[in-house]
Enzyme design. Structure first.
Site, PDB file in Angstrom:
ATOM      1  N   LYS A  88     -96.420  78.037  59.201  1.00  0.00           N
ATOM      2  CA  LYS A  88     -96.907  79.377  58.858  1.00  0.00           C
ATOM      3  C   LYS A  88     -97.486  80.026  60.108  1.00  0.00           C
ATOM      4  O   LYS A  88     -98.206  79.393  60.877  1.00  0.00           O
ATOM      5  CB  LYS A  88     -97.973  79.279  57.770  1.00  0.00           C
ATOM      6  CG  LYS A  88     -98.591  80.610  57.398  1.00  0.00           C
ATOM      7  CD  LYS A  88     -99.469  80.504  56.170  1.00  0.00           C
ATOM      8  CE  LYS A  88    -100.852  80.071  56.517  1.00  0.00           C
ATOM      9  NZ  LYS A  88    -101.821  80.276  55.434  1.00  0.00           N
ATOM     10  N   SER A 124     -82.762  90.723  60.083  1.00  0.00           N
ATOM     11  CA  SER A 124     -83.596  89.636  60.561  1.00  0.00           C
ATOM     12  C   SER A 124     -85.005  90.094  60.917  1.00  0.00           C
ATOM     13  O   SER A 124     -85.364  91.244  60.767  1.00  0.00           O
ATOM     14  CB  SER A 124     -82.981  88.929  61.772  1.00  0.00           C
ATOM     15  OG  SER A 124     -82.998  89.790  62.882  1.00  0.00           O
ATOM     16  N   TYR A 146     -84.045  85.962  58.273  1.00  0.00           N
ATOM     17  CA  TYR A 146     -83.933  84.851  59.213  1.00  0.00           C
ATOM     18  C   TYR A 146     -84.542  85.251  60.550  1.00  0.00           C
ATOM     19  O   TYR A 146     -84.615  86.429  60.895  1.00  0.00           O
ATOM     20  CB  TYR A 146     -82.474  84.414  59.382  1.00  0.00           C
ATOM     21  CG  TYR A 146     -81.572  85.502  59.909  1.00  0.00           C
ATOM     22  CD1 TYR A 146     -81.330  85.634  61.268  1.00  0.00           C
ATOM     23  CD2 TYR A 146     -80.972  86.407  59.041  1.00  0.00           C
ATOM     24  CE1 TYR A 146     -80.509  86.640  61.762  1.00  0.00           C
ATOM     25  CE2 TYR A 146     -80.162  87.412  59.525  1.00  0.00           C
ATOM     26  CZ  TYR A 146     -79.924  87.525  60.877  1.00  0.00           C
ATOM     27  OH  TYR A 146     -79.120  88.528  61.351  1.00  0.00           O
TER      28      TYR A 146
END
Length: 116
Positions: free
Chosen positions: A9, A25, A58
């Site tokens: 994270k 993305s 992504y």
């Protein structure tokens, strides 16, 4: 059996840009990607603290030491420059491994998005 757990994270980074005309993305400063163990092309969940939006895309690497956090393509409509995000990556582990696993948690400078 496999369970899905938080792998890493990046906590509280500010959006530095939103590029609607890019293919898609999220561009992340490569130093932050390395610190969180995120690889190019890996799926990232994005939580926007400013508006409650959650989305997935992504990761692609941005310039090192730039603090860049840019949402590209359609995701650019879900953020504004300056919004505060949490970026989360998940992984699959067997249950016993998951019980012992510790995620990579990254807390960059909240103003610059840089590691201190």
């Amino acid at each position: 059996m496999l369970v899905q757990v938080v792998k890493s994270k990046i906590h509280r980074v500010k959006v530095t840009g939103a590029d609607l005309n890019y293919i898609g993305s999220i561009t992340i400063d490569e130093d932050l990607m390395d610190a969180a163990g995120i690889i190019e092309g890996e799926r990232v969940q994005i939580v926007n603290n400013n508006n409650g939006e959650r989305l997935e895309t992504y990761a692609i690497p941005g310039p090192r030491k730039s603090g860049e956090i840019t949402l590209n393509g359609a995701a650019a409509r879900r953020v504004q420059k300056g919004d505060v995000l949490i970026l989360i990556v998940y992984g699959f582990l067997d249950i016993e491994e998951a019980k012992k696993f510790k995620p990579q948690l990254v807390f960059p400078n909240e103003e610059t998005n840089l590691l201190e």
